[in-house]
Design a protein around this motif. Sequence first.
Motif, PDB file in Angstrom:
ATOM      1  N   GLN A 113     -49.193 -53.338  59.144  1.00 31.79           N
ATOM      2  CA  GLN A 113     -49.075 -53.884  60.493  1.00 31.79           C
ATOM      3  C   GLN A 113     -47.943 -53.214  61.260  1.00 31.79           C
ATOM      4  O   GLN A 113     -48.047 -52.928  62.455  1.00 31.79           O
ATOM      5  CB  GLN A 113     -48.830 -55.401  60.426  1.00 31.79           C
ATOM      6  N   SER A 114     -46.833 -52.945  60.573  1.00 33.29           N
ATOM      7  CA  SER A 114     -45.703 -52.301  61.221  1.00 33.29           C
ATOM      8  C   SER A 114     -46.060 -50.889  61.678  1.00 33.29           C
ATOM      9  O   SER A 114     -45.733 -50.483  62.797  1.00 33.29           O
ATOM     10  CB  SER A 114     -44.508 -52.264  60.265  1.00 33.29           C
ATOM     11  N   LEU A 115     -46.745 -50.120  60.822  1.00 35.59           N
ATOM     12  CA  LEU A 115     -47.155 -48.768  61.197  1.00 35.59           C
ATOM     13  C   LEU A 115     -48.163 -48.817  62.349  1.00 35.59           C
ATOM     14  O   LEU A 115     -48.109 -48.008  63.281  1.00 35.59           O
ATOM     15  CB  LEU A 115     -47.757 -48.051  59.992  1.00 35.59           C
ATOM     16  N   ALA A 116     -49.085 -49.778  62.305  1.00 36.30           N
ATOM     17  CA  ALA A 116     -50.063 -49.911  63.382  1.00 36.30           C
ATOM     18  C   ALA A 116     -49.369 -50.234  64.707  1.00 36.30           C
ATOM     19  O   ALA A 116     -49.745 -49.721  65.768  1.00 36.30           O
ATOM     20  CB  ALA A 116     -51.082 -51.002  63.038  1.00 36.30           C
ATOM     21  N   ASN A 117     -48.337 -51.073  64.663  1.00 40.41           N
ATOM     22  CA  ASN A 117     -47.593 -51.395  65.878  1.00 40.41           C
ATOM     23  C   ASN A 117     -46.920 -50.158  66.456  1.00 40.41           C
ATOM     24  O   ASN A 117     -46.910 -49.941  67.676  1.00 40.41           O
ATOM     25  CB  ASN A 117     -46.529 -52.460  65.583  1.00 40.41           C
ATOM     26  N   MET A 118     -46.359 -49.338  65.585  1.00 30.57           N
ATOM     27  CA  MET A 118     -45.689 -48.132  66.065  1.00 30.57           C
ATOM     28  C   MET A 118     -46.682 -47.163  66.693  1.00 30.57           C
ATOM     29  O   MET A 118     -46.405 -46.531  67.705  1.00 30.57           O
ATOM     30  CB  MET A 118     -44.946 -47.461  64.915  1.00 30.57           C
ATOM     31  N   LEU A 119     -47.855 -47.051  66.081  1.00 31.30           N
ATOM     32  CA  LEU A 119     -48.867 -46.152  66.630  1.00 31.30           C
ATOM     33  C   LEU A 119     -49.401 -46.680  67.959  1.00 31.30           C
ATOM     34  O   LEU A 119     -49.697 -45.909  68.879  1.00 31.30           O
ATOM     35  CB  LEU A 119     -50.015 -45.978  65.636  1.00 31.30           C
ATOM     36  N   SER A 120     -49.554 -47.991  68.067  1.00 24.46           N
ATOM     37  CA  SER A 120     -50.120 -48.574  69.286  1.00 24.46           C
ATOM     38  C   SER A 120     -49.119 -48.607  70.422  1.00 24.46           C
ATOM     39  O   SER A 120     -49.456 -48.350  71.574  1.00 24.46           O
ATOM     40  CB  SER A 120     -50.608 -50.006  69.010  1.00 24.46           C
ATOM     41  N   TYR A 121     -47.872 -48.940  70.086  1.00 24.98           N
ATOM     42  CA  TYR A 121     -46.905 -49.223  71.139  1.00 24.98           C
ATOM     43  C   TYR A 121     -45.670 -48.321  71.066  1.00 24.98           C
ATOM     44  O   TYR A 121     -44.636 -48.634  71.618  1.00 24.98           O
ATOM     45  CB  TYR A 121     -46.445 -50.686  71.045  1.00 24.98           C
ATOM     46  N   GLY A 122     -45.787 -47.206  70.378  1.00 28.55           N
ATOM     47  CA  GLY A 122     -44.601 -46.394  70.133  1.00 28.55           C
ATOM     48  C   GLY A 122     -44.235 -45.446  71.242  1.00 28.55           C
ATOM     49  O   GLY A 122     -43.108 -44.973  71.306  1.00 28.55           O
ATOM     50  N   ALA A 123     -45.151 -45.100  72.106  1.00 28.96           N
ATOM     51  CA  ALA A 123     -44.879 -44.064  73.102  1.00 28.96           C
ATOM     52  C   ALA A 123     -44.411 -44.676  74.413  1.00 28.96           C
ATOM     53  O   ALA A 123     -45.179 -45.272  75.141  1.00 28.96           O
ATOM     54  CB  ALA A 123     -46.132 -43.228  73.338  1.00 28.96           C
ATOM     55  N   LEU A 124     -43.130 -44.540  74.693  1.00 29.74           N
ATOM     56  CA  LEU A 124     -42.573 -45.048  75.940  1.00 29.74           C
ATOM     57  C   LEU A 124     -42.503 -43.915  76.967  1.00 29.74           C
ATOM     58  O   LEU A 124     -42.255 -42.763  76.612  1.00 29.74           O
ATOM     59  CB  LEU A 124     -41.172 -45.605  75.715  1.00 29.74           C
ATOM     60  N   PRO A 125     -42.706 -44.236  78.237  1.00 22.71           N
ATOM     61  CA  PRO A 125     -42.665 -43.189  79.258  1.00 22.71           C
ATOM     62  C   PRO A 125     -41.245 -42.721  79.571  1.00 22.71           C
ATOM     63  O   PRO A 125     -41.066 -41.715  80.247  1.00 22.71           O
ATOM     64  CB  PRO A 125     -43.296 -43.869  80.471  1.00 22.71           C
ATOM     65  N   LEU A 126     -40.230 -43.487  79.112  1.00 19.10           N
ATOM     66  CA  LEU A 126     -38.842 -43.150  79.388  1.00 19.10           C
ATOM     67  C   LEU A 126     -38.019 -43.250  78.117  1.00 19.10           C
ATOM     68  O   LEU A 126     -38.435 -43.868  77.133  1.00 19.10           O
ATOM     69  CB  LEU A 126     -38.259 -44.110  80.445  1.00 19.10           C
ATOM     70  N   THR A 127     -36.856 -42.642  78.150  1.00 20.75           N
ATOM     71  CA  THR A 127     -35.910 -42.756  77.046  1.00 20.75           C
ATOM     72  C   THR A 127     -34.875 -43.825  77.409  1.00 20.75           C
ATOM     73  O   THR A 127     -34.360 -43.845  78.525  1.00 20.75           O
ATOM     74  CB  THR A 127     -35.205 -41.414  76.792  1.00 20.75           C
ATOM     75  N   PHE A 128     -34.567 -44.705  76.461  1.00 23.16           N
ATOM     76  CA  PHE A 128     -33.653 -45.813  76.720  1.00 23.16           C
ATOM     77  C   PHE A 128     -32.468 -45.760  75.759  1.00 23.16           C
ATOM     78  O   PHE A 128     -32.601 -45.331  74.606  1.00 23.16           O
ATOM     79  CB  PHE A 128     -34.359 -47.169  76.582  1.00 23.16           C
ATOM     80  N   LYS A 129     -31.339 -46.215  76.256  1.00 22.54           N
ATOM     81  CA  LYS A 129     -30.133 -46.318  75.450  1.00 22.54           C
ATOM     82  C   LYS A 129     -29.743 -47.788  75.364  1.00 22.54           C
ATOM     83  O   LYS A 129     -29.776 -48.516  76.345  1.00 22.54           O
ATOM     84  CB  LYS A 129     -28.992 -45.515  76.083  1.00 22.54           C
ATOM     85  N   GLU A 130     -29.367 -48.211  74.155  1.00 21.51           N
ATOM     86  CA  GLU A 130     -28.979 -49.604  73.939  1.00 21.51           C
ATOM     87  C   GLU A 130     -27.566 -49.807  74.477  1.00 21.51           C
ATOM     88  O   GLU A 130     -26.591 -49.307  73.914  1.00 21.51           O
ATOM     89  CB  GLU A 130     -29.058 -49.943  72.451  1.00 21.51           C
ATOM     90  N   ASP A 131     -27.450 -50.554  75.573  1.00 16.86           N
ATOM     91  CA  ASP A 131     -26.143 -50.777  76.196  1.00 16.86           C
ATOM     92  C   ASP A 131     -25.362 -51.893  75.516  1.00 16.86           C
ATOM     93  O   ASP A 131     -24.167 -51.773  75.281  1.00 16.86           O
ATOM     94  CB  ASP A 131     -26.331 -51.112  77.683  1.00 16.86           C
ATOM     95  N   SER A 132     -26.027 -53.005  75.243  1.00 16.59           N
ATOM     96  CA  SER A 132     -25.322 -54.134  74.644  1.00 16.59           C
ATOM     97  C   SER A 132     -26.292 -54.996  73.847  1.00 16.59           C
ATOM     98  O   SER A 132     -27.486 -55.039  74.137  1.00 16.59           O
ATOM     99  CB  SER A 132     -24.640 -54.992  75.722  1.00 16.59           C
ATOM    100  N   VAL A 133     -25.746 -55.654  72.843  1.00 11.28           N
ATOM    101  CA  VAL A 133     -26.503 -56.607  72.030  1.00 11.28           C
ATOM    102  C   VAL A 133     -25.687 -57.893  71.947  1.00 11.28           C
ATOM    103  O   VAL A 133     -24.547 -57.886  71.483  1.00 11.28           O
ATOM    104  CB  VAL A 133     -26.767 -56.061  70.607  1.00 11.28           C
ATOM    105  N   THR A 134     -26.252 -58.986  72.447  1.00 14.75           N
ATOM    106  CA  THR A 134     -25.555 -60.270  72.468  1.00 14.75           C
ATOM    107  C   THR A 134     -26.292 -61.264  71.591  1.00 14.75           C
ATOM    108  O   THR A 134     -27.510 -61.411  71.705  1.00 14.75           O
ATOM    109  CB  THR A 134     -25.460 -60.828  73.902  1.00 14.75           C
ATOM    110  N   THR A 135     -25.544 -61.924  70.733  1.00 11.49           N
ATOM    111  CA  THR A 135     -26.131 -62.934  69.857  1.00 11.49           C
ATOM    112  C   THR A 135     -25.893 -64.319  70.437  1.00 11.49           C
ATOM    113  O   THR A 135     -24.746 -64.693  70.721  1.00 11.49           O
ATOM    114  CB  THR A 135     -25.528 -62.851  68.441  1.00 11.49           C
ATOM    115  N   VAL A 136     -26.971 -65.065  70.646  1.00 13.55           N
ATOM    116  CA  VAL A 136     -26.883 -66.445  71.140  1.00 13.55           C
ATOM    117  C   VAL A 136     -26.933 -67.367  69.930  1.00 13.55           C
ATOM    118  O   VAL A 136     -27.906 -67.359  69.165  1.00 13.55           O
ATOM    119  CB  VAL A 136     -28.043 -66.770  72.100  1.00 13.55           C
ATOM    120  N   THR A 137     -25.873 -68.125  69.710  1.00 10.55           N
ATOM    121  CA  THR A 137     -25.802 -68.973  68.531  1.00 10.55           C
ATOM    122  C   THR A 137     -26.650 -70.220  68.699  1.00 10.55           C
ATOM    123  O   THR A 137     -26.843 -70.717  69.812  1.00 10.55           O
ATOM    124  CB  THR A 137     -24.341 -69.391  68.241  1.00 10.55           C
TER     125      THR A 137
END
Length: 603
Positions: A369-393
């Motif tokens: 399922q994980s490989l199928a997800n990557m094949l189906s939804y893996g191609a993004l039209p843009l490149t993204f950078k992770e700016d921040s990750v916030t954990t909500v407790t």
Amino acid sequence: MVAPKKGKSASAQSKPGRSLALILIAIVALTGGMFVSGHTTPRLGIDLAGGTSITLRAVPEAGQESAINKTNMDTAVEIMNRRVNGLGVSEAEVQTQGDRNIIVNIPKGTNSKEAREQVGTTAKLYFRPVLATELSGANATGSPSPSETGGASDKATDKATDKATDKATDGDKATDGDKASGTPSDSASASATSQGRAASDALKADPSPSAKSSDGASPSPSTSASGDDAAAKLQQQYAALDCTDQGARAQAGKGAKPGEQTLACGQNSQGQWQKYILGAAAVDGTEVDEAEAVYNTQTAAGWTVTMKFTDKGSKKFADITGKLAQNQSPQNQFAIVLDNEVVSDPYVSQALTGGNAEISGSFGQEEAQSLANMLSYGALPLTFKEDSVTTVTAALGGEQLKAGLIAGAIGLALVVLYLLFYYRGLSFIAVCSLLVSAGLTYVIMALLGPTIGFALNLPAVCGAIVAIGITADSFIVYFERVRDEIREGRTLRPAVERAWPRARRTILVSDFVSFLAAAVLFIVTVGKVQGFAFTLGLTTLLDVVVVFLFTKPLLTLMARRKFFASGHKWSGLDPKALGAKPPLRRTRRPSRPAAGPVDPKEA
């Protein structure tokens, strides 16, 4: 006294027990289903249960600043949303913020960590021919065996079983000839010198379309010279590459264009890192129409991943697999590369035409399922950078939920006090109706969690609180119609039946307007506001059900009780307190005298 209207509606109301029995059966069935499913509480959203909020920023590639536009951002949001929800994560929210930021909220729960990893994997997906591969690190002794080269990256498959060997087959009806031959590399036991020579030969034998000029002609001497220099440099980088080093993995293939040869790393089924020399991209990830994890019951293959390409992708895939099938190992395999990392490297033994392919191996369900997800939804039209990750407790979410429940309890208490003060005995019917409505809402929300992934967030709680007023309004409309009939001089039982048709129309119109507003709000908004709209629409529908199947039949039964029928002063239906007119009676008009001759004297 005026009798109640006869007909179909009157006969139907003469047996209110049927309606009450119907709604009781529905409540028991839904409650039983809730306990059988094991989901006895509604699923909570990120603001109540806690979770992770990720901010991604679109980064333009060189000379492609114009690529960051609304169309590409909306496409990226849709792909990311399908990625996360394809893993079964409930109420994952993906929405744009400003011109180039995307906010991804992943509630705490199963697979949320994997969802975060897949959302952060923002590079494009490519199918590249494998030119050379070997184990990387201190234990590298040459090119690995087929079982080693068959493994996929644990980003795609976690950990496949020890003998996982990916094989590409043409469609669901693959024959034995379609399967991988599993031929080991000729350089499996070669020395470092022979490995370098094999890699050099592989660089010259790149079967990808970009390895030749556009017209198929051989390159000029100057082009060949520059190509030899690039190949020598790539060979040196390949020899020095250590994929066990995280920093080296991050730099492998960085900056390589789709039409260029590149280096990459990936893990095999034993968790060992392999390094690859890959040819130019033969198929773009956007040319995969759909991919699906399928359990094959007809063969011993078990879980497989089926792919369907677009028309353009089908031609490209058939072309590259045909060229790979004509070469010797290891050039009879291609790599599926995502974020410069090989997630799968299946072998191929013949051209795969028809636009369909299947990757098989010792996959588990999650890996497939994980490989199928990557094949189906893996191609993004843009490149993204992770700016921040916030954990909500979850603690913060618990405080918000507690505050929302307190607000709801206060609102409900005020409504009940008003009903007791103004309607007295009638408030018993109203409170029972509110309890039935609240019970149905709770049970249905608990069932919708595992069914459609509904998760209760704070705006949804607000929607439920607002619904208390909408539900109480329906009771008030009906009660006031009944009291108007009593003021006209009718007794309770006829008043209950005569008031219902007019109250019913008003209730339906009012609830229709509320439902329409909720539906429009749900369609045109995104994120948490949809939770408010969904809850408001659900409770509005339940209000109609409760009023028709519970409130009206219960009032009909209560009207037969002496306490209500006699107009007790605490019943809320006391004719004297309501200012009722004298009872309506049928009276006869006085008869006129018969016409006859008139006496002139009397005239």
